[in-house]
Design an enzyme around this catalytic site. Structure first.
Site, PDB file in Angstrom:
ATOM      1  CD  GLU B 112      -1.556  -2.606   1.418  1.00  0.00           C
ATOM      2  OE1 GLU B 112      -0.462  -2.823   1.936  1.00  0.00           O
ATOM      3  OE2 GLU B 112      -2.321  -3.435   0.939  1.00  0.00           O
ATOM      4  CG  HIS B 182     -11.278  -7.753   6.154  1.00  0.00           C
ATOM      5  ND1 HIS B 182     -10.624  -8.511   7.021  1.00  0.00           N
ATOM      6  CD2 HIS B 182     -10.686  -7.765   4.715  1.00  0.00           C
ATOM      7  CE1 HIS B 182      -9.388  -9.141   6.167  1.00  0.00           C
ATOM      8  NE2 HIS B 182      -9.642  -8.794   5.003  1.00  0.00           N
TER       9      HIS B 182
END
Lengths: 421, 378
Positions: B112, B182
């Site tokens: 990322e 998540h």
């Protein structure tokens, strides 16, 4: 002792057994009959006692290890006793059964959340664990079910954690990716984030003089995270007894290694950290490489990096059918030619370490145990609601946890001690 | 001690949801399980007027349409991130690579920090960069790049350089079973960094217009997509290109009793709460979708508060340091003499996002409704 070379690979085989993903289809097809033939060639029955009709020990040859910055690697010739072979097989087969059960429970919506199955990679966990001593530690990523089991958590602890019930190893608070046990620092939900922790754990072992090493596992996808490189450096700089293990299953989520990595020779990517490429589908090769690495680390030479060439049969997680970025044929091919569980079973039988019937009985026993634990994991209770605010801090300093509205607060609670304190 | 609200939750759970597990037929059991998580009803927008032809789209397809439009109209635009080539895990980028090629729509490695850093580089060199971070929970390795690089590029170079052409998309918020990594809503972390714009749509029509606005905006934007709405939210979305204003809140329901403020999925919960208040308490609540977290629309919020005198701000992120805190502080500065009750925040708890306790953690309609009752009787 007479050595039996079941796998007699010459240069041709070395070529064929490049990292698996480099195999072209036709090579793989040609490989299949070779594999069967070689397995069947197994000759053994040495040390047979008068009463028992099986061998007590057999020797096999692994695929060649590939070395990076090492003069000498692990031995290609590995010996396994009947008892060890059956124990290894039992663990691998149990993981396979448990993962199949987990997949089914996910489809029934009994397991919710994110569920990453280990099927196909069993030899990595089982082989490495077989080489570990009680003082050694392990930390892995989110594909943690198999590892949790081999690190000593009972089947029920794993399965109930998946279903979020109180008999789960984290009492249902962690779920699929977050399971823990003694010297097992857990699954970790964030790609690559566990690797620096592993180096820290290894440093702590060195500092406290426990002589332990830490296995820090990550996948081929996580190998591209920057933090992994930061700790390669730290580990080598301070000679930390950390064994980096890259479980290369060919795909980082939905992207194949070739499309994600400039160098797919993961065992060389530590640069100054020595590395070994290992056939991660051969539990004995894995065990041998892990033994070698434990010796290497404990002799004060610092970290080492193992690349396990393996494969995952399921998608990245249950929400990924695993077929949009690879073919069904590819998966079938691996199942037929390289499966870690069935290939080891064939070896055991061919070497007459056990009979086919004994193996069948063992499998039935495993199946019954898993079925029983699945039943319990489905019917067990969830923990009480008060645990929502339990164990956020060791010492909260505030009696209540803020939440809901300013008028409603929840009493902070602490439950027991952490296992590693 | 169990709080009254929690008891309410428990009652709700016992009566409607988990009773008789095991005795029910599988289909019924499934229904209960499904119902147990993320309780909300999506309320679609009225069809847009004057924006031409529309098509039924869910939030995923609306995002896809916005990206498609961008790639057609802006020859410099590139779309990249983990697995975007085959459509991404949520299939928001489906078929884009097929249509626009591997040079413009491509997979990145799983890194990322690298993805966002790369995107900033593309943007500063004049390319329209639309980066995808697969889950908002995964954005933290890129925190430094966003907060220290993207946010400050323009300022620190005396406006010689900027990365305004960067937009970072990330799936955001609770999904019903996402557990710790998540499900998170990290908008308030980024609200603290001047130079970034943070936008969260509540449905497909808003999503397309706002995403296009973000992509075309001259500052780096973070676009958080409520992932539970990806398929649940379906609306008639205009086919052609259109943008919606950033920094502008929407008053969705007008009222005079209590102002209810939220964004993303929470807006739909608040709309339902307004209906409940109307029906059960005979009062009219005003529902505001903040839309943009930074810069946020102080004027719309304060005008409403001055009218109602009572406010509830609800979000999924934890209480302490959540963006509701900022809104609350501004309201008490701007509307102090108009307030009839303390501003209430109904949020996630100050706990990690829980695995088995998600239904209790979320600021659902029952908790918000309870807050409405409390604020009315303060």
């Amino acid at each position: 002792m007479i050595k039996v070379n079941i796998w007699n690979f010459g240069k041709k085989a070395q070529r064929h057994f490049g990292t698996w993903y480099q195999m072209s289809k036709d090579v793989a097809t040609r490989m299949a009959p070779d594999f069967m033939e070689m397995s069947m060639k197994a000759i053994s029955s040495f040390f047979t006692s008068s009463k028992k009709s099986y061998a007590t020990e057999a020797t096999f040859e692994t695929k060649p290890f590939r070395l990076h910055r090492l003069e000498m690697g692990p031995s290609n010739t590995v010996t396994v006793t009947r008892d060890d072979a059956l124990a290894l097989y039992e663990q691998m087969h149990t993981i396979r059964r448990m993962e199949t059960a987990a997949g089914n429970m996910y489809k029934e919506k009994i397991i919710r959340g994110f569920c990453h199955l280990y099927s196909g990679q069993e030899a990595c966990a089982v082989g490495i664990k077989a080489a570990l001593r009680p003082q050694d530690s392990v930390i892995t990523a989110y594909r943690a079910h198999g590892w949790t089991y081999v690190m000593g958590v009972p089947q029920l602890g794993v399965l109930s954690e998946l279903t979020g019930r109180q008999s789960g190893c984290a009492r249902g608070k962690g779920g699929s990716m977050h399971m823990y046990g003694k010297n097992f620092y857990g699954g970790n939900g964030i790609v690559g984030a566990q690797v620096p922790l592993g180096v820290g754990i290894a440093l702590a072992s060195k500092y406290s003089g426990s002589d332990g090493v830490c296995i820090a596992l990550y996948g081929d996808g996580a190998a591209n995270q920057g933090q992994v490189y930061e700790v390669y450096n730290m580990a080598k700089l301070w000679d930390v007894p950390c064994i980096f293990v890259c479980e290369n299953n060919g795909y980082g989520m939905g992207t194949s290694v070739e499309r994600a990595s400039a160098s797919t020779a993961y065992y060389t990517r530590g640069d100054y950290v020595p590395g070994i490429w290992v056939d991660g589908m051969d539990v004995l090769a894995v065990r041998e490489a892990a033994r070698y690495s434990v010796d290497y680390c404990t002799s004060g030479k610092g970290p080492i990096l193992l690349e396990m060439a393996t494969y995952r049969y399921s998608g990245h997680s249950m929400s990924d059918p695993g077929t949009s970025y690879r073919t069904r044929e590819e998966i079938q091919e691996v199942r037929q030619t390289r499966d870690p569980v069935t290939s080891f079973k064939e070896k055991i039988i061919a070497a007459e370490l056990a009979t086919a019937e004994e193996m069948k009985n063992l499998e039935n026993k495993i199946r019954a145990a898993v079925d029983e634990n699945v039943k319990k994991a489905k019917s067990d209770k969830e923990i009480g609601l008060e645990e929502l605010v339990t164990d956020i801090y060791a010492d909260s300093k505030e009696e209540y946890i803020r939440g809901i509205t300013p008028w409603d607060r929840l009493e902070h609670k602490t439950l027991g001690m952490a296992v590693n304190v | 001690m169990v709080s009254p609200v929690l008891r309410l939750c428990m009652r709700y759970r016992v009566t409607g949801l988990s009773s008789g597990t095991g005795q029910k037929s599988p289909a019924l059991f499934h229904k209960f399980i499904t119902k147990r998580y993320v309780e909300f009803n999506f309320s679609p927008e009225k069809p847009c007027e004057g924006k031409g032809e529309t098509s039924r789209m869910n939030l995923c397809q609306a995002i896809n349409s916005a990206l498609h439009t961008t790639l057609v109209n802006d020859p410099t635009a590139v779309v990249f991130g983990e697995d975007v080539a085959f459509g991404g895990v949520f299939r928001c980028t489906l078929d884009l690579q097929k249509r626009f090629g591997k040079d413009r729509v491509f997979n990145s490695p799983l890194c990322e920090q690298g993805i966002v850093g790369f995107g900033i580089g593309c943007a500063v060199a004049g390319t329209t960069a639309v980066a995808e971070v697969q889950f908002a929970d995964y954005i933290f390795p890129a925190f430094d790049q966003l907060v220290n690089e993207a946010a400050k590029y323009r300022y620190r170079s005396g406006n010689q350089f900027d990365c305004g052409k960067l937009t970072v998309r990330a799936a955001w918020g609770a999904v019903g079973h996402g557990s710790l990594y998540h499900s998170q809503s990290p908008e308030s972390f980024f609200a603290h960094a001047a130079g970034l714009k943070i936008v969260i749509p509540r449905g497909p029509i808003k999503a397309k217009g706002l995403l296009l606005a973000c992509i075309q905006d001259k500052d780096p934007c973070i676009f958080f997509e409520p992932k539970v709405l990806y398929r649940a939210a379906v609306e008639d979305v205009p086919v052609k290109e259109y943008t919606l204003p950033l920094g502008k809140a929407d008053v969705l329901v007008e009222g005079d009793a209590v102002t209810l403020i939220g964004w993303g999925t929470e807006v739909h919960i608040l709309k339902e709460v307004a209906d409940m208040a109307k029906e059960q308490l005979k009062v009219q609540c005003e529902v505001i979708d903040l839309v943009t977290i930074n810069p946020w629309d102080v004027e719309t919020v304060c005008n409403s508060v001055k009218k109602t005198g009572r406010v509830i701000v609800a979000h999924e992120a934890p209480l302490t340091g959540g963006f509701a805190s900022e809104i609350t502080a501004v309201i008490q500065e701007e509307c102090f003499l108009h307030l009839e009750a303390p501003v209430q925040r109904v949020t996630g708890f100050d706990t990690p996002f829980p695995h088995v306790f998600e239904p209790f953690y979320l600021p659902d309609k029952w908790r918000c409704f309870d807050a409405v009752k409390k604020t009315l009787t303060y």
